[in-house]
Design an enzyme around this catalytic site. Structure first.
Site, PDB file in Angstrom:
ATOM      1  CE  LYS A  73      -3.954  -6.306   6.798  1.00 52.25           C
ATOM      2  NZ  LYS A  73      -4.097  -5.228   5.932  1.00 52.25           N
ATOM      3  CB  SER A 148      -2.271  -6.153   2.630  1.00 49.63           C
ATOM      4  OG  SER A 148      -2.863  -5.336   3.422  1.00 49.63           O
ATOM      5  CB  SER A 172      -5.386  -3.401   2.604  1.00 51.72           C
ATOM      6  OG  SER A 172      -4.215  -3.604   1.811  1.00 51.72           O
TER       7      SER A 172
HETATM    8  N1  GLN Z   1      -2.114  -2.574  -2.163  1.00 46.50           N
HETATM    9  C1  GLN Z   1      -1.551  -1.384  -1.353  1.00 46.50           C
HETATM   10  C2  GLN Z   1      -0.254  -1.636  -1.157  1.00 46.50           C
HETATM   11  O1  GLN Z   1       0.426  -2.494  -1.546  1.00 46.50           O
HETATM   12  C3  GLN Z   1      -2.561  -1.073  -0.400  1.00 46.50           C
HETATM   13  C4  GLN Z   1      -2.053  -1.772   0.889  1.00 46.50           C
HETATM   14  C5  GLN Z   1      -3.020  -1.342   1.985  1.00 46.50           C
HETATM   15  O2  GLN Z   1      -4.106  -0.713   1.857  1.00 46.50           O
HETATM   16  N2  GLN Z   1      -2.339  -1.916   3.214  1.00 46.50           N
HETATM   17  O3  GLN Z   1       0.504  -0.514  -0.514  1.00 46.50           O
END
Ligand code: GLN
Length: 474
Positions: A73, A148, A172
């Site tokens: 990532k 994400s 994410s």
């Molecule tokens: N979707 C969540 C957010 O927008 C989780 C993001 C993540 O786990 N990095 O914060």
């Protein structure tokens, strides 16, 4: 070839080499360019390294990840390579050092093939919030892959690498795993070093693997886990030999709780609910004790998460000032303008929203009402979830309320987007390990996952039971 054990078999039987494997991934990456999963492919470098690893294999001196081709990532530092968290503010920035995870993977002869697109600074649930364009779901190109770590999930699901690393602050890893039909493991907070992970919310962030199999997840966990002098939040005990032990671990008949407030949640897709109920019934038939428990706090999970994580983000992201590194607005003449213009131009809309929200909840006058209260609710989550885990070995819950949604669906309503995380944030608020496993296919043709959560640092039970569940032998 889907799993690392198959790859190893082929290589040791002389039917394949690391070099030909990397070449075939590169070809697939090229054919699937439209998915936008990669921000950068380290093609020539990966081929060269593959040759070196092939040499080592021939000499019998290769590490435990020889032939494992991994995508990172874009928030994980790989020395000498760009890292941007999919943000304009870090455009062109090159990592000065290896993250601990990369160092450990390389030491075992993994081959890193590229860096994957993600939501900007890991903030998002759809991978629509990257400064470098959205990522497409390989199962339906009109839909999001989740976020994400969307690029990482797509890279694994579309066969562009053997495994990928993601980070999970609120879901994410697990949410895109569920949307793309792969395995996504978020280890316990404190299991894997965060050194070299671009921080979003430091008391929530964890790095973890996205893979096709549990075995690959176990192997990557084993190699990445454990003490590191650069991360003081880590468990100081030696971490177990997951690969050897999880298959032998006789989990026997387990006590599994399912949270009725999640299964009965009005936001849960009826087909996912039906499939979870079927899973519960079949586990019961196999002799496991699977019982409903109540966790009436579930609707507080997302608000708590957003108060606390935005507070931490507002502090973490203050380092991107346009002064030391990253993007600097050209036309700024004085220091104040450098900060303002660089940050205004460098950060995307969602990141700015969170920085402002986080600054607000930490501000004098609102601190007690939001941040301090959020911390107290966090404590309640920890206590209540651990209470359940005193009586049960695992908690079973949905990974996501629905399957992958169409692009743009939540554009106008950030709160609707935030609710995509309703079932995943509990594990981050509490620091517990959790995994999303591909459970089934919806009648709309899209995959969805089931989530399991275990006691803190009990990844062993999580992996052992996951393997059985995936093999339908639970
Ligand atoms: N979707 C969540 C957010 O927008 C989780 C993001 C993540 O786990 N990095 O914060």
């Amino acid at each position: 070839m889907n799993s690392y054990s198959e790859i190893k078999r082929e290589i040791s039987a002389g039917k394949s080499t690391c070099h030909s494997l990397v070449a075939s991934y590169l070809k697939r990456i090229e054919e699937n360019k439209h998915l936008n999963a990669f921000l950068e492919v380290f093609g020539d470098e990966a081929l060269l390294r593959a040759q070196e690893v092939d040499d080592k294999i021939r000499k019998g001196k290769s590490g435990r990840l020889a032939g494992m081709v991994i995508a990172l990532k874009d928030n994980i530092c790989y020395k000498g390579h760009r890292v941007s968290a999919s943000s304009k503010i870090l455009e062109g920035f090159v990592s000065l050092y290896h993250s601990t995870v990369v160092e450990r993977l390389l030491a075992e002869d993994a081959i890193i093939i590229g860096r994957c697109n993600c939501d900007e600074f890991a903030m998002g649930s759809s991978n629509e919030k990257s400064a470098y364009g959205r990522v497409l779901n390989p199962h339906d190109n009109n839909r999001v892959p989740g976020g994400s770590s969307g690029g990482s999930a797509v890279a694994v699901a579309a066969g562009l690498c053997t495994a990928a690393l993601g980070s999970d602050t609120g879901g994410s890893i697990r949410q895109p795993a569920s949307f793309c039909g792969v395995v996504g493991l978020k280890p316990s907070y404190g299991r894997i070093s965060r050194y070299g992970l671009l921080a979003y919310s430091s008391s929530f962030d964890q790095i973890g693997p996205l893979t096709n199999t549990i075995e690959d997840a176990a192997l990557l966990l084993e190699i990445m886990a454990g003490k590191d002098e650069y991360d003081s939040t880590l468990l100081q005990k030696e971490s177990p030999n997951y690969t050897e032990e999880y298959k032998k671990a006789d989990t026997g008949k387990l006590r599994i709780a399912y949270i009725s407030d999640c299964i009965e949640h009005e936001g849960l897709d009826p087909e996912i609910k039906a499939q979870l109920e079927k899973t519960i019934a079949s586990l019961q038939v196999q002799g496991h004790i699977v019982e409903p428990v109540s966790f009436p706090f579930i609707d507080y999970a997302v608000p708590t998460y957003y108060v606390l994580t935005t507070a931490e983000a507002s502090s973490n992201l203050s380092r991107y000032s346009g002064v030391n590194y990253g993007y600097r607005a050209e036309e700024a003449k004085d220091p104040d303008a450098v900060y303002k213009k660089s940050r205004s131009q460098g950060f995307g809309k969602e990141v700015k929203r969170r920085i402002m929200l986080g600054t607000f909840v930490l501000s004098t006058g609102y601190y007690d009402a939001y941040y301090a209260r959020g911390q107290k609710v966090r404590r309640i989550f920890v206590e209540k979830t651990n209470e359940i885990l005193k009586n049960y070995d695992l908690i079973l819950l949905p990974s996501t309320p629905g399957t992958a949604f169409p692009f743009g669906q939540n554009d106008l309503d950030p709160v609707k987007m935030y609710l995509e995380d309703i079932f995943t944030v509990q594990a981050n608020i509490t620091g517990l390990p959790a995994i999303s496993l591909p459970l089934g296919m919806h009648s709309n043709g899209l995959p969805f996952g089931v989530q399991l959560m275990a006691r803190k640092y009990d990844e062993m039970t999580l992996l052992a039971f996951s393997e059985k569940l995936m093999n339908n032998k639970a």
